[in-house]
Design an enzyme around this catalytic site. Structure first.
Site, PDB file in Angstrom:
ATOM      1  N   ARG A  54       0.834  -1.210   0.000  1.00  0.00           N
ATOM      2  CA  ARG A  54       0.000   0.000   0.000  1.00  0.00           C
ATOM      3  C   ARG A  54       0.866   1.256   0.000  1.00  0.00           C
ATOM      4  O   ARG A  54       0.567   2.234  -0.686  1.00  0.00           O
ATOM      5  CB  ARG A  54      -0.969  -0.001   1.194  1.00  0.00           C
ATOM      6  CG  ARG A  54      -1.999   1.123   1.111  1.00  0.00           C
ATOM      7  CD  ARG A  54      -3.091   1.003   2.152  1.00  0.00           C
ATOM      8  NE  ARG A  54      -2.584   1.156   3.514  1.00  0.00           N
ATOM      9  CZ  ARG A  54      -3.341   1.059   4.605  1.00  0.00           C
ATOM     10  NH1 ARG A  54      -4.640   0.804   4.496  1.00  0.00           N
ATOM     11  NH2 ARG A  54      -2.817   1.198   5.803  1.00  0.00           N
ATOM     12  N   LYS A 153      -2.592   7.192   0.923  1.00  0.00           N
ATOM     13  CA  LYS A 153      -2.437   7.506   2.345  1.00  0.00           C
ATOM     14  C   LYS A 153      -1.469   8.680   2.465  1.00  0.00           C
ATOM     15  O   LYS A 153      -0.288   8.528   2.766  1.00  0.00           O
ATOM     16  CB  LYS A 153      -1.940   6.266   3.100  1.00  0.00           C
ATOM     17  CG  LYS A 153      -2.574   6.144   4.466  1.00  0.00           C
ATOM     18  CD  LYS A 153      -2.426   4.760   5.016  1.00  0.00           C
ATOM     19  CE  LYS A 153      -2.365   4.772   6.526  1.00  0.00           C
ATOM     20  NZ  LYS A 153      -3.377   5.547   7.211  1.00  0.00           N
ATOM     21  N   GLU A 186     -16.184   6.920   6.673  1.00  0.00           N
ATOM     22  CA  GLU A 186     -15.289   6.235   7.614  1.00  0.00           C
ATOM     23  C   GLU A 186     -15.023   7.139   8.806  1.00  0.00           C
ATOM     24  O   GLU A 186     -15.549   8.247   8.884  1.00  0.00           O
ATOM     25  CB  GLU A 186     -13.968   5.863   6.915  1.00  0.00           C
ATOM     26  CG  GLU A 186     -13.187   7.051   6.372  1.00  0.00           C
ATOM     27  CD  GLU A 186     -11.862   6.664   5.715  1.00  0.00           C
ATOM     28  OE1 GLU A 186     -11.276   5.653   6.095  1.00  0.00           O
ATOM     29  OE2 GLU A 186     -11.417   7.419   4.833  1.00  0.00           O
TER      30      GLU A 186
END
Ligand code: PXG
Length: 292
Positions: A54, A153, A186
């Site tokens: 990721r 991210k 979220e």
């Protein structure tokens, strides 16, 4: 070594209090970088490959060319654990585009990327779930994928920080961030699951981070023949849920006891949350050893 852990800084191990990056670093100047958060349980790094993949995807998406390979990165994470003799820890690798000596956004005027890997000992969760865990829906919306893909991210967490502050100002521990259409996206640093009639529901990752803990929960539920629906959820669904929990590498599985002042599952951890949490605890012992 206590409280002065060794930090990986571009290939060197440096005591925490001396670990430094230039004020001209673009991570500091623009939030121009990406990061990860991993957990170590009993000296074993949980989901190291998934976090490595990721991180490299995030870097690629913003066109940062990683100066080390995935294997070298994984070895660096292990080294941080080993040289600090961590057993239960949180590791937070961060990669910035590098230092911009010249003024301006132009990413060409930049040195090689900076990679830092700090870690610290941590208990079961970065939250204190034993006190009960309260959620509050906030006004700060999740930045939609058409503006900035949530799967990256990025080091810029301002929207999430604003969301967390708003939740805390109303006496809650964590925010429920909605997407621009008003559906549940979220938390500020975790994914959200609800339980209804013995089945799990969670928002799709259209407007949420592809959480590794979220994926793990979906897999564990599958093994236990618990159905999981990745679907649109509104606040009505959350308010009327039998159980709610949030998931994150740092958070673990945290049972929610209150949402917008409505008590959830009698203020206690629900049966299905307990099952998932137990399965997760077991699974989290299966990480990659940093000591072999
Ligand atoms: N959503 C968001 C917005 C996150 O930031 C998660 C979900 C959970 O993802 P994982 O893959 O961990 O299950 C996160 C993770 C920090 C910190 O320093 C926060 C995260 C990760 C690492 C460090 O607060 N959030």
């Amino acid at each position: 070594m206590e409280d002065n852990w060794l930090v990986y800084v571009n290939g060197e191990m440096v005591p925490m209090k001396e670990a430094k990056i230039s004020v001209f670093d673009r991570g500091f100047q623009y939030g121009d970088g990406v990061f990860e958060g991993l957990r170590v349980y009993g000296g074993k790094i949980f989901k190291l490959r998934e976090h490595t993949d990721r991180l490299f995807r995030s870097a690629r998406a913003i066109n940062i060319q990683m100066p080390i390979t995935k294997d070298e990165f994984s070895a660096a994470v292990k080294r941080v654990v080993r040289e600090n003799q961590f057993q239960d820890a949180h590791i937070k690798p961060q990669v910035t585009r590098g230092i911009a000596w010249k003024l301006g956004l132009d990413p060409r005027n930049t040195t090689a990327p900076n990679i830092v890997i700090p870690g610290r000992p941590i208990g079961k969760s970065m939250f204190e779930p034993d006190k009960g865990f309260k959620l509050a829906a906030v006004s700060v919306r999740k930045i939609p994928a058409m503006c900035f893909d949530p799967r990256i991210k990025s080091l810029n967490y301002l929207a999430n920080i604003m969301a967390r502050m708003e939740a805390q100002a109303s006496g809650a521990d964590e925010a429920i961030m909605l997407d621009i259409y008003g559906d549940v996206a979220e938390g500020s640093a975790d994914n959200i699951f609800i339980v209804k009639s013995g089945e799990l529901y969670t928002p799709s990752v259209q407007d949420a981070l592809e959480g590794i803990t979220r994926s793990t929960v979906i897999e564990l539920a599958g093994r236990k023949n618990i159905r999981v629906h990745e679907t649109k959820l509104t606040l009505y669904d959350v308010y009327t849920a039998d159980e709610i929990f949030v998931t994150g590498s740092g958070a673990g599985i945290v049972a929610v006891t209150e949402v917008d002042k409505r008590v959830v599952s009698g203020g206690k951890i629900g049966a299905l949350t307990k099952t998932i949490s137990g399965a997760y605890d077991e699974e989290s012992q299966k990480g990659e050893s940093a000591y072999e």
